[in-house]
Scaffold this active site. Structure first.
Site, short mmCIF file in Angstrom:
data_model
loop_
_atom_site.label_atom_id
_atom_site.label_comp_id
_atom_site.label_asym_id
_atom_site.label_seq_id
_atom_site.Cartn_x
_atom_site.Cartn_y
_atom_site.Cartn_z
N CYS A 28 0.64 -1.00 0.02
CA CYS A 28 -0.33 0.09 0.38
C CYS A 28 0.65 1.30 0.09
O CYS A 28 2.35 1.22 0.22
CB CYS A 28 -0.78 0.32 1.20
N CYS A 31 2.71 1.97 3.13
CA CYS A 31 4.10 0.72 2.61
C CYS A 31 5.67 1.47 1.99
O CYS A 31 6.82 2.28 2.25
CB CYS A 31 4.04 -0.58 2.09
N ASP A 438 12.54 27.76 -31.21
CA ASP A 438 14.21 28.07 -31.76
C ASP A 438 13.24 27.63 -33.67
O ASP A 438 12.42 27.10 -33.50
CB ASP A 438 14.27 27.26 -31.45
N ASP A 639 17.14 22.78 -29.46
CA ASP A 639 17.39 21.83 -29.91
C ASP A 639 19.45 22.08 -29.72
O ASP A 639 20.30 21.06 -29.95
CB ASP A 639 17.26 21.80 -32.16
N ASP A 643 20.19 27.09 -26.93
CA ASP A 643 19.25 26.90 -26.40
C ASP A 643 19.08 26.52 -25.00
O ASP A 643 17.81 26.76 -24.96
CB ASP A 643 18.05 25.76 -27.26
#
Length: 751
Positions: A28, A31, A438, A639, A643
């Protein structure tokens, strides 16, 4: 900082590692809280987290102060276990889970079979000879053999001053059994007081049967939430054929080492990343690119683990093996994301941590209240209501509400080539109302090509000038420089030895050759160095820029010698993605270091009205901050290395899968296919996942808020209704299953 302090910090950093371990034995949310608290209190551990839904724990610890074995020892002391010594811990965890699933199924079936006669006797044949004794014997087997784990786990928790759902089950069924056993062995105790002794063996037995059934259904449903990981892991073959000397041998995937020559035949999955050295074929790379069309591979081409060879055969040399392959990185990212916690889960964990003690307190209060106001049947009502309170309270539903939805959501993202790094970004993405794109490599293909080089004077020695230009650009790290180098190389141009070279951020490059200085870069570089540009070249440049070409200027200290027109094709998916974002009432911005004319042409083609050109990397982050200060939740999509600053600043950061490693390291999401249409898909997935989490939490809380007072007898004063402990057990079991089933509905979501 002193040198000694710095060395000390470096040693600490080197010693500190983060590892994920499979956990077994959790039943549970309580736990999970217990395991997490034990890990956090262990020596050398700086941070830890436990996910109940996928049974894993991540731990950041100092290797000089502790070891996985020590962590395992700490967890075992409270009745759970960490898998630390297996060659393939996930496979071992799956084996153990399958074994556990079979055990739970076995216990559930037999608990139900033995409970049935107890229920029949208790409901219809209460006065049959030796009926109570038969019920007592059968119930004892159900409780202390088929339900023994509830009692063993409750005892282990109690030894450490902790409590979980097993504690509630053990207390409720144990009390009911002991009271019924006393009444069976000593009925005269009650007869002498004018009271008929009741037994509740059927309640105790059926509670174990129903809760075991709930656990069985829960385990079955939970196994479905991690199917995405199993699919990804299934992409990697177990064995591989390699060349050892002049002979071909088959070895296990774990034995493959870097620089080994691997043989791939038609229909086989590639085991590791590498480069083709002989032969050719078509390879299905749809798991990476999302494109259904196989890609031709020949000598020198890169190949990746998990992709599928089609008709031809080839040999390739292993470059990345084991955990370094692209597939391994994808699997690790998905695992970490599924194991991470959404911000809302922190509150749920706090509630789960105090839930069981509070429920025990309510049960005691219920018992005392009925003893005081219960009248003739005070003790019977007090016992039944307190047992029912213990049974109906369900921390499991609460603990499963968030992680199951996150697991399915992250898995759904992975199936759609969207890698989500953590639960926080998945939870936050649905709030995004501004997306910054970008240009180069994000909106465009990122594969610039030279359209034309226009020289000021074709009669001069352009071969020497081309050689100087080649030498400048080959040392530049800008993607546009690569296009120029490729073009000149195709013309057979060689390099000249420069006396000096300098890279100028966001402007270009400069260098000297035989005492003369040369420049290659954008218009700002020319302007800042007061270099004149011929009117003919200037008008030619303007015309190119209006057609979305990027213009690079090559000049000496006095004049522009040539302009280079470079085109970077806009991705086919970019326009559709921008339209989809705008239809979701999301503002779209474009940032680029390119010139204004080119930026304007690209923006106009995509229908983006707000854009910034000639932007430095730091200015991208500043632009993003301004939007955040206006109260916007901003997603940044990029990318490149340039950036990374803006990606780190963004509320939700998204990297292109074919971009730079640093961009993907910083970003919280990665689009494997580099298809911008994955952005609205990711935002839609976030919205539905958060909606599912809210539904799960609502029903988990409502279930307990309504169920516990009803179990305590709140309706008795109005209509004489008391909830039967057996029905409470069934309701408790079904609550967890309903939460998981609701989360699994995400699998049917069409993005």
């Amino acid at each position: 900082m002193s040198v000694n302090q710095e060395l000390s910090n470096r040693r600490k950093t080197q010693n500190h590692i983060k590892k994920t371990f499979p956990v077994t034995g959790m039943s549970c949310a309580g736990c999970a809280v217990s395991v997490e608290s034990m890990l956090k209190s262990a020596a050398g551990v700086s941070a830890a987290g436990v996910n109940f839904a996928n049974n894993t724990a991540w731990v950041e610890y100092d290797q000089a102060l502790t070891s996985p074995e020590e962590l395992q020892k700490a967890i075992r002391s409270v009745g759970y276990d960490l898998i630390v010594d297996a060659e393939d811990p996930l496979a071992k965890q799956e084996d153990l889970q399958l074994k556990h699933y079979r055990e739970v199924k076995y216990r559930t079936i037999w608990a139900a079979i033995l409970s049935l006669p107890v229920v029949i006797i208790g409901m219809f044949f209460m006065d049959m000879p030796y009926g109570a004794w038969i019920s007592m014997a059968l119930t004892a087997v159900v409780l202390f053999w088929f339900g023994r784990n509830f009692f063993l786990n409750a005892w282990k928790q109690a030894r450490h001053g902790k409590a979980n759902m097993d504690t509630l089950v053990a207390l409720s069924t144990g009390i009911a059994f002991l009271f019924s056993t006393f009444n069976t062995l000593n009925p005269e105790f009650w007869h002498s007081r004018g009271i008929h002794p009741h037994v509740y063996f059927e309640a105790a037995a059926v509670i174990i049967a129903f809760i075991s059934l709930g656990k069985f259904l829960e385990e079955k449903a939970k196994s479905n939430t991690s199917s995405a990981i199993r699919k990804l892991m299934g992409l990697q073959p177990k064995t591989v054929k390699v060349m050892i000397g002049d002979s071909e041998q088959e070895i296990s995937i774990a034995s493959v080492v870097k620089d080994q020559v691997i043989i791939v035949r038609p229909g086989e999955k590639l085991p590791v990343d590498g480069a083709v050295i002989s032969g050719s074929s078509f390879v299905d790379e749809s798991m990476i690119t999302g494109e259904p069309v196989p890609v031709q591979k020949s000598k020198g081409d890169k190949v990746f683990a998990g992709t599928i060879n089609q008709k031809g055969s080839f040999q390739f040399i292993a470059e990345k093996v084991g955990s370094d392959t692209l597939l391994a990185h994808i699997i690790k990212m998905v695992q970490e994301a599924q194991g991470s916690k959404a911000p809302v889960q922190k509150l749920v964990d706090k509630i789960a941590g105090i839930f069981v003690p509070v429920v025990i307190g309510i049960a005691i209060l219920t018992f005392l209240t009925w003893i005081l106001i219960g009248g003739e049947n005070a003790f019977t009502h007090a016992l039944l209501t307190s047992v029912t309170v213990l049974v109906i309270a369900c921390p499991c539903a609460l603990g499963l509400a968030t992680p199951t939805a996150i697991m399915v959501g992250v898995g759904k993202g992975a199936e759609n080539n969207i890698l989500i790094r953590d639960a926080e970004s998945l939870e936050l993405a649905h709030q995004v109302n501004a997306v910054i794109l970008d240009k180069t490599g994000t909106i465009t293909e990122g594969k610039p090509v030279v359209n034309k080089i226009n020289w000021l004077d074709e009669t001069v020695n352009t071969l020497e000038l081309k050689s100087i230009l080649y030498s400048l650009e080959i040392q530049s790290e800008h993607p546009l420089a690569e296009a120029i180098v490729k073009e000149l190389k195709n013309e057979g141009i060689g390099s000249s030895k420069l006396d000096h070279f300098e890279s100028i951020t966001a402007r270009g490059v400069k260098g000297s050759y035989l005492g003369e200085t040369y420049f290659a870069g954008n218009r700002n570089l020319i302007r800042e160095n007061s270099i004149k540009i011929n009117e003919k070249l200037s008008s030619f440049a303007e015309g190119l820029q209006q057609k979305a070409n990027t213009v690079i200027y090559f000049a000496d200290t006095s004049k522009v010698l040539a302009i280079i027109a470079i085109a970077d094709k806009i991705k086919a998916s970019s326009k559709a993605a921008v339209d989809a974002l705008k239809s979701m009432d999301i503002s779209v911005y474009m940032l680029t270091g390119d010139n204004k004319e080119t930026a304007a042409a690209v923006a106009a083609e995509l229908g983006i009205s707000e854009f910034e050109a000639e932007v430095l990397p730091s200015q991208k982050a500043d632009f993003l901050k301004k939007l955040q200060e206006q109260g916007k939740t901003v997603a940044m999509v990029g990318d490149g290395i340039n950036d990374s600053h803006a990606l780190a600043q963004a509320d939700v950061s998204i990297a292109m899968g074919k971009g730079s490693d640093i961009a993907m390291d910083v970003a919280k999401m990665t689009l494997i296919t580099s298809d911008l249409q994955s952005i609205p898909k990711a935002l839609k997935l976030s919205k539905r996942t958060v909606k599912t989490i809210r539904q799960n939490l609502f029903w988990a809380f409502v279930y307990n808020v309504i169920g516990i007072p009803v179990a305590a007898g709140a309706l008795y004063a109005f209509n004489g209704f008391l909830l039967d402990p057996m029905i409470a057990g069934a309701a408790m079991a079904l609550s967890s299953v309903s939460v998981i089933t609701n989360s699994l509905r995400l699998k049917a979501l069409k993005l």
